[in-house]
Design an enzyme around this catalytic site. Structure first.
Site, mmCIF file in Angstrom:
data_model
loop_
_atom_site.group_PDB
_atom_site.id
_atom_site.type_symbol
_atom_site.label_atom_id
_atom_site.label_comp_id
_atom_site.label_asym_id
_atom_site.label_seq_id
_atom_site.Cartn_x
_atom_site.Cartn_y
_atom_site.Cartn_z
ATOM 1 N N SER A 164 8.258 -7.577 -19.426
ATOM 2 C CA SER A 164 7.425 -7.826 -18.023
ATOM 3 C C SER A 164 6.608 -9.231 -18.346
ATOM 4 O O SER A 164 6.034 -9.424 -19.383
ATOM 5 C CB SER A 164 6.336 -6.884 -17.685
ATOM 6 O OG SER A 164 7.093 -5.688 -17.392
ATOM 7 N N HIS A 174 2.538 -0.609 -13.993
ATOM 8 C CA HIS A 174 3.178 0.149 -15.042
ATOM 9 C C HIS A 174 2.163 1.078 -15.637
ATOM 10 O O HIS A 174 2.657 2.148 -15.981
ATOM 11 C CB HIS A 174 3.791 -0.701 -16.019
ATOM 12 C CG HIS A 174 4.958 -1.578 -15.637
ATOM 13 N ND1 HIS A 174 6.167 -0.928 -15.284
ATOM 14 C CD2 HIS A 174 5.064 -2.815 -15.280
ATOM 15 C CE1 HIS A 174 7.040 -1.932 -14.675
ATOM 16 N NE2 HIS A 174 6.496 -2.890 -14.854
ATOM 17 N N GLY A 190 0.934 -1.284 0.082
ATOM 18 C CA GLY A 190 0.131 -0.038 0.106
ATOM 19 C C GLY A 190 0.946 1.333 -0.074
ATOM 20 O O GLY A 190 0.363 2.287 -0.072
ATOM 21 N N VAL A 191 2.140 1.078 0.239
ATOM 22 C CA VAL A 191 3.082 2.099 0.302
ATOM 23 C C VAL A 191 3.847 2.458 -1.213
ATOM 24 O O VAL A 191 4.565 1.453 -1.512
ATOM 25 C CB VAL A 191 4.033 2.146 1.332
ATOM 26 C CG1 VAL A 191 4.986 3.325 1.397
ATOM 27 C CG2 VAL A 191 3.294 2.109 2.759
ATOM 28 N N GLY A 250 7.157 2.606 -6.384
ATOM 29 C CA GLY A 250 7.784 2.113 -7.686
ATOM 30 C C GLY A 250 7.751 3.201 -8.735
ATOM 31 O O GLY A 250 8.927 3.337 -9.582
#
Length: 476
Positions: free
Chosen positions: A325, A413, A296-297, A300
């Protein structure tokens, strides 16, 4: 003190057996009652005596009258106890924190009334200041004090990781989890994080952490790791001052001449090094969060931006920044919802796929997925290859839930402003790659001039995709 006879010890163990497991909410008395009681009841993990002793340490740790240093000593005492506690005993500690250290409802009500009755800007300002103060609960101060001693931040992160493993139906610890997430969001703000380049010369203990935490493509050996931090590669991690030897998230980058279409060449320990003078593209091929307790933090997005800036300062000729990916949710989604895609096929397409599979039309998606183990043998013009590529394009472009992409990697992304650029056939032929996505991988492109435009598009419920991916989705 004389040891208890064996028969007595065994009897006590039997009586306490139930306490070794997490306690169901329905069997518990409120903590206020248990703290005043004399005896433990039913499957309660901790006796009232032990609860009172823990409560004393917790209250001291949260006390506004004690200095941070003195309060931290009491926090350390609890941490020492916690290290050898059972799951059920830990749950009792969490309940103490939830039930006995919440905000003061009466004080909040009084300040709310003060705010409503404010008659001028001065009174309004004072009421707002008072409200901010009363909303800082004893639990907030308590958790802040736990972060002070050495190992305290690690303790809090691990404790939240344990909370997150509990069934979502268990609501007893929601307040504690929410408080921790809020504090972590402030403590781990990117302004306080250090971006560090990791190389083969980094401390061995730190390199071991990369092996331990790699979540996308397992690092099989030290030779494998050396390849990933070689001269034509870069590896970056975010670090927090309280955990200087623990990467919070790290990204592995390959510097290449064109967008990569398969993972094997990037992981090949014996492959030739890329000519950095010709490198025009940075491929982010693995991004790993390392701390479950920080769920939740989000950092990225900032990591990628900082890495791009660092790469451009070192290699100003770089023109493209993209990922290679996995598509971890593809196969399961196809098995559960893929018939939505096949329902859009024409009778001619159903007949062609059915003939290739040796089944009767119309085709069921499970039949196509089952055949996906032979993807290596399907040429570019093979009808089954075209059908699976179309399915993957639909999943990436249209697989949404409440405005968010279904696939977790896509969610990350696309949320950072990338677009779905290209789907790659037979790009990951590992057992994991075949199991998750039938060997397919995807390039997400970070077009630095269009990141905001792509985020706006996603916010409106439209996934940004290239013309090539859109063409796969619309017809084959």
């Amino acid at each position: 003190m004389k040891a208890a006879p064996d028969w007595l010890a065994r009897s006590v163990d039997k009586l306490r057996g139930a306490a070794a497991q997490p306690v169901a909410a329905a069997t518990q008395r409120p903590m206020a009652q248990r703290l005043k009681a004399t005896l433990r009841r039913g499957p309660e993990a901790l006796s009232p005596h032990v609860l009172r002793r823990l409560m004393d340490d917790l209250q001291a740790a949260a006390s506004e009258q004690l200095s941070e240093v003195e309060a931290a000593k009491h926090a350390q005492s609890v941490m020492g106890w916690y290290a050898s506690a059972t799951d059920a005993q830990k749950a009792d500690l969490w309940l103490l924190m939830c039930e006995e250290f919440g905000p003061d409802a009466q004080r909040i009500q009084a300040v709310r009334l003060q705010l409503e009755q404010a008659r001028n800007p001065g009174e309004m300002t004072q009421a707002e200041i008072d409200l901010r103060k009363v909303l800082v609960s004893a639990r907030t101060r308590l958790l802040q004090r736990f972060s002070v001693p050495e190992g305290g931040m690690r303790f809090l992160i691990d404790m939240r990781a344990e909370l997150l493993k509990l069934p979502k139906s268990d609501k007893r610890f929601v307040a504690l989890d929410a408080e921790l997430e809020h504090l972590f969001a402030n403590w781990f703000d990117v302004a306080f994080l250090e971006l560090r380049k990791l190389t083969w010369d980094s401390p061995a203990s730190l390199l071991e952490k990369l092996i331990q935490y790699e979540a996308v493509h397992d690092i099989r050996s030290w030779a494998d790791l050396k390849n990933r931090v070689d001269s034509d590669r870069r590896c970056y991690g975010f670090f927090h001052p309280k955990m200087p030897n623990e990467p919070l998230i790290f990204v592995e980058v390959a510097l290449v001449e064109q967008m990569s279409a398969a993972i094997a060449p990037l992981l090949d320990e014996h492959g030739a090094r890329a000519d950095l003078s010709k490198a025009s593209t940075a491929i982010f091929y693995s991004i790993s969060n390392t701390q479950n307790g920080l769920r939740g933090v989000s950092f990225g997005n900032s990591l990628i931006k900082r890495v791009v800036d660092d790469l451009l300062s070192e290699f100003p000729k770089l023109r493209s920044f993209a990922t290679l990916s996995p598509i971890p949710g593809l196969r399961q989604w196809l098995l559960k919802h893929g018939d939505v895609v096949t329902a859009q096929w024409t009778p001619k397409q159903h007949t062609a796929v059915a003939q290739a599979l040796g089944v009767t039309a119309p085709v069921q998606i499970a039949q196509l997925v089952q055949a996906g183990g032979d993807v290596q043998q399907w040429a570019e013009t093979h009808v089954l290859r075209k059908a699976l590529m179309a399915c993957a394009a639909h999943y990436l472009a249209k697989g949404m839930d409440q405005g968010r992409p279904l696939d977790p990697v896509a969610r990350f992304h696309l949320g950072n402003g990338a677009r779905v650029e290209r789907i790659n056939w037979a790009a990951d032929l590992s057992s994991k790659g075949l199991k998750q996505s039938l060997g397919l991988m995807v390039n997400y492109l970070y077009d630095l001039k269009r990141l905001d435009k792509h985020r706006d598009s996603l916010a409106q419920g439209k996934v940004p995709v290239s013309a090539e991916v859109d063409a796969w989705r619309k017809g084959w």
